[in-house]
Design an enzyme around this catalytic site. Sequence first.
Site, PDB file in Angstrom:
ATOM      1  N   GLU A 184     -18.101  24.137  18.979  1.00 26.15           N
ATOM      2  CA  GLU A 184     -18.202  23.759  20.550  1.00 26.15           C
ATOM      3  C   GLU A 184     -18.878  24.782  21.274  1.00 26.15           C
ATOM      4  O   GLU A 184     -18.769  25.913  20.814  1.00 26.15           O
ATOM      5  CB  GLU A 184     -16.728  23.267  20.982  1.00 26.15           C
ATOM      6  CG  GLU A 184     -16.680  23.078  22.458  1.00 26.15           C
ATOM      7  CD  GLU A 184     -17.349  21.685  22.785  1.00 26.15           C
ATOM      8  OE1 GLU A 184     -18.356  21.657  22.465  1.00 26.15           O
ATOM      9  OE2 GLU A 184     -16.745  20.711  23.402  1.00 26.15           O
ATOM     10  N   ASP A 185     -19.339  24.269  22.444  1.00 26.54           N
ATOM     11  CA  ASP A 185     -20.214  25.421  23.154  1.00 26.54           C
ATOM     12  C   ASP A 185     -19.168  26.165  24.192  1.00 26.54           C
ATOM     13  O   ASP A 185     -19.348  27.468  24.172  1.00 26.54           O
ATOM     14  CB  ASP A 185     -21.103  24.644  24.279  1.00 26.54           C
ATOM     15  CG  ASP A 185     -20.495  23.537  24.899  1.00 26.54           C
ATOM     16  OD1 ASP A 185     -19.265  23.083  24.955  1.00 26.54           O
ATOM     17  OD2 ASP A 185     -21.088  22.866  25.762  1.00 26.54           O
TER      18      ASP A 185
ATOM     19  N   ASP B 252     -12.946  24.741  28.142  1.00 25.40           N
ATOM     20  CA  ASP B 252     -12.546  25.007  29.800  1.00 25.40           C
ATOM     21  C   ASP B 252     -11.107  24.691  29.950  1.00 25.40           C
ATOM     22  O   ASP B 252     -10.322  25.400  29.614  1.00 25.40           O
ATOM     23  CB  ASP B 252     -13.647  23.896  30.482  1.00 25.40           C
ATOM     24  CG  ASP B 252     -13.758  24.176  31.851  1.00 25.40           C
ATOM     25  OD1 ASP B 252     -13.493  25.361  32.408  1.00 25.40           O
ATOM     26  OD2 ASP B 252     -14.187  23.258  32.492  1.00 25.40           O
TER      27      ASP B 252
ATOM     28  N   LYS C 243     -12.898  29.927  28.632  1.00 27.08           N
ATOM     29  CA  LYS C 243     -12.703  30.258  29.677  1.00 27.08           C
ATOM     30  C   LYS C 243     -11.197  30.193  29.890  1.00 27.08           C
ATOM     31  O   LYS C 243     -10.778  29.223  30.376  1.00 27.08           O
ATOM     32  CB  LYS C 243     -13.348  29.226  30.903  1.00 27.08           C
ATOM     33  CG  LYS C 243     -14.738  29.365  31.118  1.00 27.08           C
ATOM     34  CD  LYS C 243     -15.388  28.683  32.442  1.00 27.08           C
ATOM     35  CE  LYS C 243     -16.509  28.013  32.275  1.00 27.08           C
ATOM     36  NZ  LYS C 243     -16.695  27.071  33.391  1.00 27.08           N
TER      37      LYS C 243
ATOM     38  N   PHE D  72     -19.304  28.875  36.415  1.00 33.90           N
ATOM     39  CA  PHE D  72     -20.169  27.905  35.913  1.00 33.90           C
ATOM     40  C   PHE D  72     -21.247  28.339  35.157  1.00 33.90           C
ATOM     41  O   PHE D  72     -22.166  28.883  35.881  1.00 33.90           O
ATOM     42  CB  PHE D  72     -20.310  26.698  36.788  1.00 33.90           C
ATOM     43  CG  PHE D  72     -20.525  25.377  36.040  1.00 33.90           C
ATOM     44  CD1 PHE D  72     -19.751  24.562  35.536  1.00 33.90           C
ATOM     45  CD2 PHE D  72     -22.102  25.259  35.773  1.00 33.90           C
ATOM     46  CE1 PHE D  72     -20.323  23.473  34.906  1.00 33.90           C
ATOM     47  CE2 PHE D  72     -22.427  24.055  35.039  1.00 33.90           C
ATOM     48  CZ  PHE D  72     -21.618  23.032  34.566  1.00 33.90           C
TER      49      PHE D  72
ATOM     50  N   ARG E  96     -30.595  23.591  29.483  1.00 34.47           N
ATOM     51  CA  ARG E  96     -30.181  23.807  28.364  1.00 34.47           C
ATOM     52  C   ARG E  96     -31.093  24.677  27.379  1.00 34.47           C
ATOM     53  O   ARG E  96     -30.271  25.382  26.418  1.00 34.47           O
ATOM     54  CB  ARG E  96     -29.985  22.429  27.438  1.00 34.47           C
ATOM     55  CG  ARG E  96     -28.764  21.417  28.011  1.00 34.47           C
ATOM     56  CD  ARG E  96     -28.680  20.264  26.854  1.00 34.47           C
ATOM     57  NE  ARG E  96     -28.071  19.153  27.234  1.00 34.47           N
ATOM     58  CZ  ARG E  96     -26.782  19.173  27.575  1.00 34.47           C
ATOM     59  NH1 ARG E  96     -26.044  19.706  27.424  1.00 34.47           N
ATOM     60  NH2 ARG E  96     -26.064  17.814  28.084  1.00 34.47           N
TER      61      ARG E  96
HETATM   62  P1  IMP Z   1     -13.083  20.883  28.505  1.00 26.66           P
HETATM   63  O1  IMP Z   1     -12.549  19.452  28.137  1.00 26.66           O
HETATM   64  O2  IMP Z   1     -12.700  20.793  30.206  1.00 26.66           O
HETATM   65  O3  IMP Z   1     -12.706  21.802  27.800  1.00 26.66           O
HETATM   66  O4  IMP Z   1     -14.539  20.892  28.595  1.00 26.66           O
HETATM   67  C1  IMP Z   1     -15.374  20.965  27.873  1.00 26.66           C
HETATM   68  C2  IMP Z   1     -16.967  20.565  27.863  1.00 26.66           C
HETATM   69  O5  IMP Z   1     -17.055  20.522  29.527  1.00 26.66           O
HETATM   70  C3  IMP Z   1     -17.954  21.673  27.398  1.00 26.66           C
HETATM   71  O6  IMP Z   1     -18.093  20.903  25.873  1.00 26.66           O
HETATM   72  C4  IMP Z   1     -18.869  21.498  28.274  1.00 26.66           C
HETATM   73  O7  IMP Z   1     -19.808  20.609  28.115  1.00 26.66           O
HETATM   74  C5  IMP Z   1     -18.464  21.321  29.833  1.00 26.66           C
HETATM   75  N1  IMP Z   1     -18.165  22.503  30.435  1.00 26.66           N
HETATM   76  C6  IMP Z   1     -17.212  23.281  30.533  1.00 26.66           C
HETATM   77  N2  IMP Z   1     -17.275  24.347  31.510  1.00 26.66           N
HETATM   78  C7  IMP Z   1     -18.739  24.261  31.407  1.00 26.66           C
HETATM   79  C8  IMP Z   1     -19.664  25.251  32.199  1.00 26.66           C
HETATM   80  O8  IMP Z   1     -19.306  26.362  32.736  1.00 26.66           O
HETATM   81  N3  IMP Z   1     -20.978  24.987  31.930  1.00 26.66           N
HETATM   82  C9  IMP Z   1     -21.537  23.818  31.500  1.00 26.66           C
HETATM   83  N4  IMP Z   1     -20.452  23.003  30.871  1.00 26.66           N
HETATM   84  C10 IMP Z   1     -19.391  23.295  31.067  1.00 26.66           C
HETATM   85 MG    MG Z   2     -21.702  19.122  29.173  1.00 32.10          MG
END
Ligand code: IMP
Ligand code: MG
Length: 183
Positions: free
Chosen positions: A98-99, A102, A130, A151, A164
């Site tokens: 995963e990237d 969050d 994060k 962000f 990207r």
């Molecule tokens: P989560 O479900 O809130 O943990 O979000 C995960 C997804 O939100 C990641 O796979 C990203 O695609 C997107 N995301 C969360 N934070 C960022 C950020 O700082 N920049 C870009 N995409 C983000």
């Molecule tokens: Mg995204």
Amino acid sequence: MTDPKLRVLIPADKIQARIRELGEQISRDYPTGNLHMICILKGATFFMADLARAMTRGVFIDFMGISSYGKGKSSSGEVRVTKDLDISVEGANVLIVEDIVDSGVTLNYLMHLLDQRKPHSIRIAALLDKPERRLRPVHCAYVGFKIPDEFVVGYGLDYAEQYRNLDAICVLEETGAANAPAG
Ligand code: IMP
Ligand code: MG
């Protein structure tokens, strides 16, 4: 790319060096058995491509589409599978690639979903974490970098599908984000 809205947080050479370390560590941790690397589209594609090549053992690669974010910067809270796996993970070691973690909503959901498919094990490798933003518990066995609550874009991560293809991870400054065209 010179863009006044972007501030480099992690330069390309640091990303590559860290991914080489992760590839070696993960390879050591899985000396035997099948290992399925599952890339979460689209943000993790660059990380997946580099991490898979940093592995010193054979792997299967597969892709899964999960959508939890709209075009903005905050989670909708809804998780949807937009593309499922091609290869069965039953009895396999699964490494979710995963990237960024969050809120943890996406990975928390995905761990439960994949667990129902009876893999031998599941772990997460996330390029970025994060921790301050966590709403749901998620354990990442492998993390590239912990970052502050800002962000970020680049190296696969987007804002409204832009940025990207940057080779560095950059903070998208607030003023710029407000002016960024949607879509
Ligand atoms: P989560 O479900 O809130 O943990 O979000 C995960 C997804 O939100 C990641 O796979 C990203 O695609 C997107 N995301 C969360 N934070 C960022 C950020 O700082 N920049 C870009 N995409 C983000
Ligand atoms: Mg995204």
